[in-house]
Design an enzyme around this catalytic site. Structure first.
Site, PDB file in Angstrom:
ATOM      1  N   CYS A 415    -109.089  20.829-140.497  1.00 48.75           N
ATOM      2  CA  CYS A 415    -109.159  20.496-141.915  1.00 48.75           C
ATOM      3  C   CYS A 415    -108.251  21.371-142.772  1.00 48.75           C
ATOM      4  CB  CYS A 415    -110.590  20.564-142.406  1.00 48.75           C
ATOM      5  SG  CYS A 415    -111.360  22.148-142.121  1.00 48.75           S
ATOM      6  N   HIS A 459    -115.607  23.895-144.030  1.00 52.13           N
ATOM      7  CA  HIS A 459    -114.643  22.851-144.323  1.00 52.13           C
ATOM      8  C   HIS A 459    -113.731  23.302-145.463  1.00 52.13           C
ATOM      9  CE1 HIS A 459    -113.104  18.864-143.993  1.00 52.13           C
ATOM     10  NE2 HIS A 459    -113.478  18.490-145.228  1.00 52.13           N
ATOM     11  N   ASP A 475    -110.236  14.513-150.088  1.00 52.15           N
ATOM     12  CA  ASP A 475    -110.373  15.189-148.792  1.00 52.15           C
ATOM     13  C   ASP A 475    -109.455  14.509-147.789  1.00 52.15           C
ATOM     14  OD1 ASP A 475    -111.051  16.540-146.557  1.00 52.15           O
ATOM     15  OD2 ASP A 475    -113.204  16.116-146.657  1.00 52.15           O
TER      16      ASP A 475
END
Lengths: 657, 321
Positions: A415, A459, A475
């Site tokens: 991520c 994250h 995202d």
């Protein structure tokens, strides 16, 4: 040459009980071992086996000067290791050393008592470090072992191991209600009188305050709990579960860093909340950092000395070095900073010159071909989604132009890679952007109906600022691996999709067990460790105490303890003096009560009779004695019992002197 | 203590035996003055089929007691003075070659009697002592490979002088164990001593007394005494006492099961002698010191000077159930 005529060697009298004392000590020491320097554990085992050999072989104990030197060396050792002698670490180290060295001068039972006291202290001091759920059974077991060792030491040789153990268990059982009463009723204070110094040397776990490629993927293997969440009623969908932590906006070409923590001047003016509120309680494990995690976007929170920063991050004045629980109300729909000044906007657009040139060029091209900012964002996400980009735990290493390398060459990342690349592309195209670090998703524990958020759920995502809309969460990971966001790491791991990223699914049974264990731990945290002033107040009210204050609680505690001690004493009394069941014995006891003269151990009724004869009429004494002897010791004779009954009730009070 | 129950419950035949025993005690009391307790114990010892060791200084009536016992109970009596040159044959007898018959003929020794007084038993060599001890245990003697039964009832009353240790062979524990009781007579009290000094010659009085019972009656009495009721709390009591002798730090070697059995037998006999309806705690306490005293080995560091004190200590630490 002088000959010292001194008795040397031990007499072996401790041989039978010493192993138990050693076992109790070792058991009490065990929870400390992982925190103590190796040499202390070693010293304990050397001293213990040395002492045992001495007792076995009847050797002499080491002379005083050796013991003095050893004590000095060990003390210096602790001082050097910890450079302090106060605090939990040095304190338990000194206790362990004391136990080891005391062994070397344990000559008699009295010394053994001291050893067992140290053992109790060691057990208790392990609670200063951490109070896990398993600490309680371990503590009980350690106390039981110490009690057994104690009984072994003072018991007659004929007493079996089993008897000692049973007596020990009984004594511990007697103590349990007392301990429970004190725990429940002892008034809890909001600020304790003393504070246990916490070891500050321990490394922090979880998120750090910067983000470089590889930072978060290294966390994804950790199943340690970051925090647990109890939702009051509605549970937001997994794709809305973004747990906001810290915000980073400075980029140096490789690493993102944030601002100094400050307090937002007018937080409520910047944010417009919409939709339905979500209320929940977070139990945050210690991080030794200041971040306070809450669902995007926090509206109100109960944790003391906690502020919201200018970038909507929550942080506490002191680092979180103990588990804390706090209530939060969040709104998942919100608008932030609809107006932003030119100078502020420029800060969110900064990228170092001559860094990642390929990315900058690509972004500018794509922005030019797209009609609007929104179309451009869409195009970038489509690129991640449709081209050969992979989401993986083990991305290849990147050079100095990390975004360039990732975007054009390796195309594999976690991520933080996607968030970083997306934010840089936005900035290159003139859209303000920043990185948010936190946790996403989590796993609902069906055993306790709460959400577990693990370190693996850490994250990174991006926020971009759009004209008229304000800061908007985008995202990019969702474009590459939508299941990561929809199911969370745990969900993806369980259904096997995470295998492609490099995470292996746990066995279903093991996972169930771990969930059960976690649920028990959560209850333990809530009910036992979280039993502070508030919970105590609530509990007192539930018990029917109106307006509880410390005086009432103390009064209840004292009366409860007195009552419990009375009950336990009664139990002990009944146990050690079983009521005589024999009729003749009962009558004879009544006779003894009437005379007011106690019968001594080993005194026969006849001898007793001669002693008390002068105070009563000799006839009645003789009648009672002979009737008692016949009724109790002769062949079955109801007449004798009858005689005894009549004579005892006829006996008048002693002659007045 | 009143205790007519036993008498009333007994059948008429046993009545006579009971009366004989009481009479025997009375007669013995008239010869050995002021020692009623010891006489009761000595009679209990014989009723419990046990041998008696009397340990005391010379001149306190040890021999007199043994002789009087034999006399009163109608038992045949012999006396052996144990000396260091005493041989086993001097005790059990010897086979003599009869020239006229051309064969060996056994000449029974003094042991072939119903009550034998082994005076100063610790003066003889262990070999001579062991000849006596075989007889005590087995009620038989073996001479030249032939085993001969001893007359029944058979009692050994041995005496020894505790003060005189030079040239003696103290009986080892295993042999002390064969004696049911070890009695001390002790000095008479003032009153009894005065009567001794002013009264008639005891030895001639001894010759004048008649037997009050027969050996057969004595055996019957033994039978009855062994059947005296003993309640279960008192069995507990005896077990507790025995346990205490084994656990006490004052004692190295406690009572053996044989010692415990002896305690039971002696207590029952004592209860019978004392007219108790069953065994009372007093009976156990009365016989405890004389039955257990010589069987216990005090610890090296014990603070109790005599076995009697040690036994009293045990009695004082065990509760009577």
């Amino acid at each position: 040459m002088t000959i010292v005529a001194k008795p040397r060697g031990t007499d072996g009298s401790l041989l039978a009980s010493l192993p138990w004392t050693l076992a109790a000590l070792a058991f009490a020491l065990a929870p400390h071992v992982q925190f103590l320097p190796f040499w202390i554990t070693g010293a304990f085992f050397v001293c213990a086996s040395w002492r045992y050999t001495i007792e076995r072989r009847r050797h002499a104990l080491p002379p005083t000067w050796i013991r003095a030197i050893l004590a000095l060396l060990c003390f210096l050792g602790v001082l050097v290791t910890y450079s302090s002698i106060s605090g939990v670490g040095p304190g338990s180290a000194l206790l362990a050393i004391m136990a080891a060295l005391k062994l070397l001068e344990t000559r008699r039972r009295r010394d053994q008592f001291v050893l067992l006291f140290i053992s109790v202290f060691l057990v208790m001091s392990s609670l200063l470090r951490e109070q896990y759920l398993w600490s309680l059974p371990y503590l009980l077991l350690a106390v039981l072992l110490t009690m057994t060792a104690w009984l072994r030491m003072s018991a007659a040789e004929s007493e079996t191991m089993r008897q000692s153990f049973r007596t020990g268990s009984r004594l511990v059982l007697y103590a349990v209600p007392l301990a429970l009463a004190m725990w429940i009723f002892f008034p809890r204070l909001a600020s304790p009188f003393w504070a246990v110094p916490i070891d500050t040397g321990t490394a922090s776990s979880g998120l750090s305050d910067t983000m470089s490629p590889g930072d978060i993927s290294s966390l994804s293997l950790s199943s340690a709990v970051a925090f647990r969440v109890n939702f009051d009623n509605t549970i937001p969908a997994p794709r809305d579960q973004y747990w906001r932590g810290l915000v980073l906006q400075h980029f140096n070409g490789r690493t993102w860093t944030g601002d100094e923590l400050t307090i937002a001047s007018q937080p409520k003016d910047q944010i417009v909340f919409a939709g339905a509120p979500v209320a929940y309680t977070v139990t945050l494990e210690p991080t030794r950092q200041q971040w306070v995690f809450a669902l995007d976007m926090p509206y109100a929170w109960s944790l003391a000395r906690t502020n919201i920063g200018p970038q909507q991050q929550l942080w506490r004045m002191q680092p979180i070095d103990q588990r804390v629980a706090y209530d939060v109300i969040s709104y998942t729909e919100y608008q932030v900073d609809r107006e932003m000044s030119r100078s502020v906007r420029d800060r969110y657009l900064a990228i170092p010159a001559r860094s990642n040139p390929r990315t900058v060029r690509l972004a500018q091209q794509m922005r030019a071909s797209a009609g609007s900012d929104a179309d451009f964002v869409e195009a970038v996400l489509m690129k991640f989604h449709e081209e050969e980009y992979f989401y993986t735990l083990r991305p290849p290493p990147l050079g100095s132009h990390s975004v360039d390398r990732f975007l054009f060459d390796t195309k594999r990342g976690f991520c933080e890679h996607y968030a970083s690349a997306f934010a840089v592309m936005m900035r290159a195209a003139g859209i303000p952007s920043r990185i948010v670090l936190g946790y996403q998703g989590g796993e609902m524990n069906p055993m306790g109906d709460y959400l577990i958020v693990r370190q693996a759920d850490a994250h990174a995502w991006t926020e971009i600022w759009l004209e008229g809309v304000g800061w908007t969460r985008v995202d990019p990971t969702a474009a590459v691996a939508p299941e990561r966001i929809d199911a969370g790491i745990s969900g993806a791991m369980l259904d096997g999709t995470a295998a492609a990223w490099g995470l292996l699914p746990p066995s279903a049974l093991l996972h169930r067990l771990s969930l059960t264990w976690d649920a028990m731990n959560a209850k333990w945290n809530d009910w036992v460790l979280g039993y502070g002033p508030e919970n105590q107040d609530k509990f007192m009210q539930w018990l029917g105490m109106d307006d509880p204050d410390w005086r009432k609680m103390m009064l209840t505690l004292v009366s409860l303890v007195v009552a419990l001690v009375a009950v336990i004493s009664l139990l002990l009394f009944l146990r050690n003096r079983p009521p005589p069941r024999d009729r003749a014995t009962v009558l004879y006891q009544r006779f003894i009560q009437k005379t007011g003269v106690t019968i001594s151990i080993g005194e026969t009724p006849a001898a007793y009779a001669t002693r008390v004869r002068s105070r009563f009429s000799a006839d009645s004494i003789d009648t009672i004695t002979s009737a008692y002897l016949d009724a109790r010791y002769g062949p079955v004779d109801p007449a004798a019992l009858q005689r005894l009954k009549i004579a005892v009730s006829a006996l008048s009070h002693p002659h007045q002197q | 203590m009143q205790g007519g129950n036993t008498l009333e419950q007994l059948p008429t035949g046993k009545d006579a035996d009971r009366a004989a025993l009481d009479r025997a005690r009375k007669v013995l009391g008239s010869i050995i003055l002021g020692k009623d307790k010891q006489i009761g114990l000595a009679l209990s010892c014989l009723l419990a089929r046990g041998h008696l060791l009397i340990e005391d200084l010379p001149g306190l009536g040890k021999t007199m007691l043994a002789q009087a016992l034999a006399r009163v109970l109608g038992l045949s009596f012999r006396r052996i003075q144990f000396t260091s040159d005493l041989l086993p044959a001097d005790i059990v007898g010897v086979s003599v070659f009869r020239q006229n018959k051309g064969e060996f003929e056994f000449q029974p020794g003094p042991i072939f009697t119903q009550l034998i007084l082994a005076d100063e038993v610790n003066r003889a060599t262990p070999k001579a002592q062991s000849a006596l001890l075989e007889a005590m245990e087995e009620y038989q003697v073996t001479v030249d490979g032939n085993t001969r039964q001893l007359p029944r009832p058979f009692f050994v009353v041995a005496t020894q002088n505790p003060a005189d240790q030079i040239g003696t062979f103290p009986l080892p524990e295993s042999q002390l164990d064969r004696f049911l009781m070890r009695l001390k007579l002790g000095y008479p009290n003032e009153e009894s001593e005065r009567m001794l000094l002013t009264g008639g010659d005891r030895r001639s009085m001894l010759n004048e007394i008649d037997a009050v019972c027969t050996p057969a009656q004595l055996q019957k009495l033994q039978e009855i005494a062994s059947g005296v009721h003993m309640s279960s709390p008192l069995v507990d009591y005896i077990q507790a006492l025995v346990r205490q002798t084994r656990a006490s730090p004052e004692i190295d070697i406690g009572l053996s099961p044989r010692g415990a059995i002896a305690l039971v037998a002696a207590a029952k006999a004592h209860a019978y002698v004392e007219h108790h309806s069953g065994v009372y705690p007093d009976d156990i306490q009365a016989v405890f010191a004389v039955v257990a005293g010589h069987r216990l080995q005090p610890a090296g560091n014990t603070s109790y000077r005599s076995s009697a004190e040690l036994c009293q200590h045990v009695l004082d630490t065990v509760a009577i159930p």
